[in-house]
Scaffold this active site. Structure first.
Site, mmCIF file in Angstrom:
data_model
loop_
_atom_site.group_PDB
_atom_site.id
_atom_site.type_symbol
_atom_site.label_atom_id
_atom_site.label_comp_id
_atom_site.label_asym_id
_atom_site.label_seq_id
_atom_site.Cartn_x
_atom_site.Cartn_y
_atom_site.Cartn_z
ATOM 1 N N SER A 50 -66.339 -20.168 17.196
ATOM 2 C CA SER A 50 -66.604 -20.302 15.756
ATOM 3 C C SER A 50 -65.646 -19.379 15.005
ATOM 4 C CB SER A 50 -68.047 -19.908 15.461
ATOM 5 O OG SER A 50 -68.209 -18.515 15.678
ATOM 6 N N ASP A 82 -65.223 -24.454 16.592
ATOM 7 C CA ASP A 82 -66.548 -24.912 16.156
ATOM 8 C C ASP A 82 -66.676 -24.699 14.638
ATOM 9 O OD1 ASP A 82 -69.163 -25.830 16.546
ATOM 10 O OD2 ASP A 82 -69.943 -23.797 16.861
#
Ligand code: G3H
Ligand code: 13P
Ligand code: ZN
Length: 311
Positions: A50, A82
């Site tokens: 992420s 992500d």
């Protein structure tokens, strides 16, 4: 074997009626636990990062750790961004060696989501990288953004063909009732997912890989462990495993798991430190945490995703 895209993995998963695990990674022990399980189970893997993970651990450190895992395991591993939220972030990950990115334009109006996603797809495809888009909004917390239940919305199957055709995305995340984080369903109620929407999407996009976010089961043994050893988590309910198996047997080819990794790691560290209050060497408590992640991921690969033996 070098890092791979998810293209081949998804083709085989779709045809085989199983799903690939996409696990969020933030540090060495998490990467080792996941990849050791995958190696022993001969499972293909998506390791996803992420923007928060990238800020925490640094792009280069994570890439080098993942490259080390590729060398150690010789598995097909895809490294994926992500919830990318801007073209610039996706470009930076593509330029930095990721083989897959998600551009999450789901919070934008439909036309803006298409414009942004298409822009990322053009750059990514020019560089041999695949792209996941999203239609519909999941409730929960992603990085610093909290999506309330009122702002969450199921994917509209009427929009998926146009979205895929106009953007050129390689896979599509849809919202069917899962949500991010540990608190997905009201305690005491029966978790419900909109399999009718998934079926409708699958009918309109035959053979096209679908992605399920917010797919942790919030494994009760780890929630109990956290609370037994000094934690104070409210009742937490995740996605039942039989629902994930059902999704994997349908068009869902990628199942995202982060919260279960966090719970396994934190529960195990809490237990270790409670039982060994005088210990202060991080290797002593990170070792069982890594082992717990490994066994939890093995369970997912074999009993939930069905991707063991498919590398
Ligand atoms: O969907 C969100 C993932 O669980 C990543 O969480 O943004 O806090 O790293 P994070
Ligand atoms: P969980 O919070 O259910 O693990 O979902 C993770 C996720 O969707 C990452 O994109
Ligand atoms: Zn997600």
């Amino acid at each position: 074997m070098p890092l791979v895209t998810s293209t081949e993995m998804f083709k085989k998963a779709y045809d085989g009626g199983y799903a690939i695990g996409a696990f969020n990674v933030n540090n060495m022990e998490i990467i080792q636990g996941i990849t050791e399980a995958a190696k022993e189970e001969n499972a293909p893997l998506i390791l996803q990062v992420s923007s928060g993970a990238r800020k925490y651990a640094n792009h280069t450190y994570l890439m080098k750790l993942i490259e080390a895992a590729v060398i150690e395991t010789e598995l097909p591993i895809c490294v994926h961004l992500d919830h990318g939220d801007t073209f610039e972030l996706c470009k930076s990950c593509i330029d930095g060696g990721f083989t897959s990115v998600m551009i999450d334009g789901s919070h934008h109006p439909f036309e803006e989501n298409i414009r942004l996603t298409k822009q990322v797809v053009e750059y990514a495809h020019d560089h041999g990288v695949v792209v996941e888009g999203e239609l519909g909004r999941l409730e929960g917390i992603e990085d610093d953004v909290k999506v309330s239940a009122a702002d969450a919305s199921y994917t509209d199957p009427d929009q998926v063909q146009e979205f895929v055709a106009r953007t050129g995305v390689d896979s599509l995340a849809i919202a069917i009732g899962t949500s991010h984080g540990a608190y997905k369903f009201k305690p005491g109620t029966k978790p419900q997912l909109r399999f009718d929407i998934l079926e409708e999407v699958q009918n309109r996009l035959p053979g096209f890989p679908i992605v399920l976010h917010g797919a942790s089961s919030v494994m009760p043994e780890f929630v109990s462990m956290i609370n037994k050893y000094g934690g104070d988590m409210p009742d937490a309910v995740g996605v039942p495993e039989d629902m994930l198996r059902r999704a994997a047997s349908m068009a869902v080819c990628k199942i995202n798991i982060d919260s279960d990794l966090r719970l396994a790691m934190t529960g195990t560290i809490r237990k270790y430190l409670a039982e060994n209050p005088s210990h202060f060497d991080p290797r002593q408590y990170l070792k069982p945490a890594r082992a717990a992640i490994k066994e939890m991921v093995r369970h997912k690969l074999v009993h939930v995703l069905g991707c063991n033996g498919k590398a």
